[in-house]
Write a protein that holds these residues in place. Structure first.
Motif, PDB file in Angstrom:
ATOM      1  N   ASP A  70      -6.842 -10.942   4.405  1.00 29.95           N
ATOM      2  CA  ASP A  70      -6.940 -11.456   3.048  1.00 29.95           C
ATOM      3  C   ASP A  70      -5.681 -11.213   2.230  1.00 29.95           C
ATOM      4  O   ASP A  70      -5.326 -12.029   1.384  1.00 29.95           O
ATOM      5  CB  ASP A  70      -8.152 -10.812   2.364  1.00 29.95           C
ATOM      6  CG  ASP A  70      -8.453 -11.411   1.013  1.00 29.95           C
ATOM      7  OD1 ASP A  70      -8.291 -12.645   0.865  1.00 29.95           O
ATOM      8  OD2 ASP A  70      -8.846 -10.665   0.106  1.00 29.95           O
ATOM      9  N   ILE A  71      -4.982 -10.105   2.499  1.00 33.81           N
ATOM     10  CA  ILE A  71      -3.845  -9.787   1.640  1.00 33.81           C
ATOM     11  C   ILE A  71      -2.516  -9.658   2.375  1.00 33.81           C
ATOM     12  O   ILE A  71      -1.531  -9.206   1.793  1.00 33.81           O
ATOM     13  CB  ILE A  71      -4.099  -8.517   0.795  1.00 33.81           C
ATOM     14  CG1 ILE A  71      -4.313  -7.291   1.675  1.00 33.81           C
ATOM     15  CG2 ILE A  71      -5.262  -8.721  -0.149  1.00 33.81           C
ATOM     16  CD1 ILE A  71      -4.349  -5.985   0.902  1.00 33.81           C
ATOM     17  N   GLY A  72      -2.456 -10.044   3.635  1.00 34.31           N
ATOM     18  CA  GLY A  72      -1.173  -9.952   4.322  1.00 34.31           C
ATOM     19  C   GLY A  72      -1.269 -10.258   5.794  1.00 34.31           C
ATOM     20  O   GLY A  72      -2.348 -10.550   6.323  1.00 34.31           O
ATOM     21  N   SER A  73      -0.125 -10.189   6.447  1.00 33.53           N
ATOM     22  CA  SER A  73      -0.028 -10.390   7.883  1.00 33.53           C
ATOM     23  C   SER A  73       0.519  -9.119   8.518  1.00 33.53           C
ATOM     24  O   SER A  73       1.371  -8.451   7.947  1.00 33.53           O
ATOM     25  CB  SER A  73       0.915 -11.555   8.201  1.00 33.53           C
ATOM     26  OG  SER A  73       0.371 -12.760   7.732  1.00 33.53           O
ATOM     27  N   VAL A  74       0.017  -8.816   9.703  1.00 35.06           N
ATOM     28  CA  VAL A  74       0.435  -7.611  10.406  1.00 35.06           C
ATOM     29  C   VAL A  74       1.246  -8.019  11.631  1.00 35.06           C
ATOM     30  O   VAL A  74       0.852  -8.906  12.387  1.00 35.06           O
ATOM     31  CB  VAL A  74      -0.779  -6.754  10.832  1.00 35.06           C
ATOM     32  CG1 VAL A  74      -0.326  -5.508  11.578  1.00 35.06           C
ATOM     33  CG2 VAL A  74      -1.615  -6.371   9.618  1.00 35.06           C
ATOM     34  N   TYR A  75       2.392  -7.362  11.785  1.00 34.64           N
ATOM     35  CA  TYR A  75       3.303  -7.638  12.891  1.00 34.64           C
ATOM     36  C   TYR A  75       3.504  -6.383  13.724  1.00 34.64           C
ATOM     37  O   TYR A  75       3.521  -5.272  13.180  1.00 34.64           O
ATOM     38  CB  TYR A  75       4.663  -8.102  12.358  1.00 34.64           C
ATOM     39  CG  TYR A  75       4.588  -9.380  11.574  1.00 34.64           C
ATOM     40  CD1 TYR A  75       4.727 -10.606  12.211  1.00 34.64           C
ATOM     41  CD2 TYR A  75       4.365  -9.365  10.205  1.00 34.64           C
ATOM     42  CE1 TYR A  75       4.644 -11.792  11.489  1.00 34.64           C
ATOM     43  CE2 TYR A  75       4.271 -10.531   9.484  1.00 34.64           C
ATOM     44  CZ  TYR A  75       4.406 -11.744  10.130  1.00 34.64           C
ATOM     45  OH  TYR A  75       4.315 -12.910   9.422  1.00 34.64           O
ATOM     46  N   LEU A  76       3.673  -6.566  15.013  1.00 36.65           N
ATOM     47  CA  LEU A  76       4.124  -5.489  15.874  1.00 36.65           C
ATOM     48  C   LEU A  76       5.629  -5.432  15.704  1.00 36.65           C
ATOM     49  O   LEU A  76       6.320  -6.434  15.881  1.00 36.65           O
ATOM     50  CB  LEU A  76       3.752  -5.764  17.331  1.00 36.65           C
ATOM     51  CG  LEU A  76       4.176  -4.697  18.342  1.00 36.65           C
ATOM     52  CD1 LEU A  76       3.470  -3.382  18.065  1.00 36.65           C
ATOM     53  CD2 LEU A  76       3.875  -5.172  19.751  1.00 36.65           C
ATOM     54  N   ALA A  77       6.135  -4.282  15.327  1.00 36.53           N
ATOM     55  CA  ALA A  77       7.563  -4.141  15.055  1.00 36.53           C
ATOM     56  C   ALA A  77       8.109  -2.932  15.801  1.00 36.53           C
ATOM     57  O   ALA A  77       7.379  -1.993  16.116  1.00 36.53           O
ATOM     58  CB  ALA A  77       7.808  -3.987  13.552  1.00 36.53           C
ATOM     59  N   GLU A  78       9.395  -2.983  16.063  1.00 30.67           N
ATOM     60  CA  GLU A  78      10.085  -1.899  16.745  1.00 30.67           C
ATOM     61  C   GLU A  78      11.259  -1.469  15.876  1.00 30.67           C
ATOM     62  O   GLU A  78      11.942  -2.304  15.284  1.00 30.67           O
ATOM     63  CB  GLU A  78      10.585  -2.397  18.098  1.00 30.67           C
ATOM     64  CG  GLU A  78      11.344  -1.380  18.904  1.00 30.67           C
ATOM     65  CD  GLU A  78      11.801  -1.942  20.245  1.00 30.67           C
ATOM     66  OE1 GLU A  78      11.624  -1.245  21.247  1.00 30.67           O
ATOM     67  OE2 GLU A  78      12.336  -3.069  20.276  1.00 30.67           O
TER      68      GLU A  78
END
Length: 164
Positions: A70-78
């Motif tokens: 609802d309030i954002g996007s989640v990314y796998l980050a390094e």
């Protein structure tokens, strides 16, 4: 919400590490479920000390989008300078939060993650803020969304043995 991955290399953020409270009075060791040494936390602290408290989003390599809510996007980050150190980066568009009256929800999520220490909650490593974006850097918890996993269980709930 539009994906921000294309704009990542040009963004700079103000950086804060989390210590368990807004005032910073609680030491990181006051969270017994968070290990005292953590490669991702150590890499973030190393960047902080070497760049005068200015962690930039460009210090992260976004590997893939894990999902959106609802309030954002989640990314796998390094973290680029710490190979193999992966974390989850929840990216929120401040203008969209404001237009949808969701700013308080984002603030409360940040405060809860900063305040609580529980093995079922991801550890909040740091927050990044720019005029347009707000980002929470948390522990990456593989295995997917707990809500979806619960929905797949018999009677849509975990049995007692599973939650122990």
């Amino acid at each position: 919400m539009q994906s921000c991955v294309e704009d990542v290399d040009v963004l700079s953020f103000a950086f804060t590490t989390t210590t368990g409270s807004e005032s910073g009075t609680r030491a990181a060791s006051a969270k017994p479920h968070a290990p005292s040494t953590n490669p991702c936390r150590d890499a973030i602290r190393g960047l902080q000390s070497s760049t005068a408290n200015a962690l930039q989003l460009g210090d992260l390599r976004f590997l893939r989008r894990l999902g959106s809510g609802d309030i954002g996007s989640v990314y796998l980050a390094e973290i680029k300078c710490a190979e193999g150190c992966v974390l989850a980066a929840k990216v929120m568009d401040k203008q969209e939060l404001s237009s949808r009256n969701k700013e308080s929800r984002a603030r409360v999520e940040r405060e809860i993650l900063d305040l609580l220490d529980h093995p079922f909650l991801p550890t909040l490593y740091a927050t990044l803020d720019s005029p347009r974006w707000s980002c929470l850097l948390t522990e990456f918890c593989p295995g997917g969304d707990l809500h979806l996993l619960r929905q797949r269980q018999p009677e849509k709930r975990f049995d007692e043995a599973a939650v122990r």
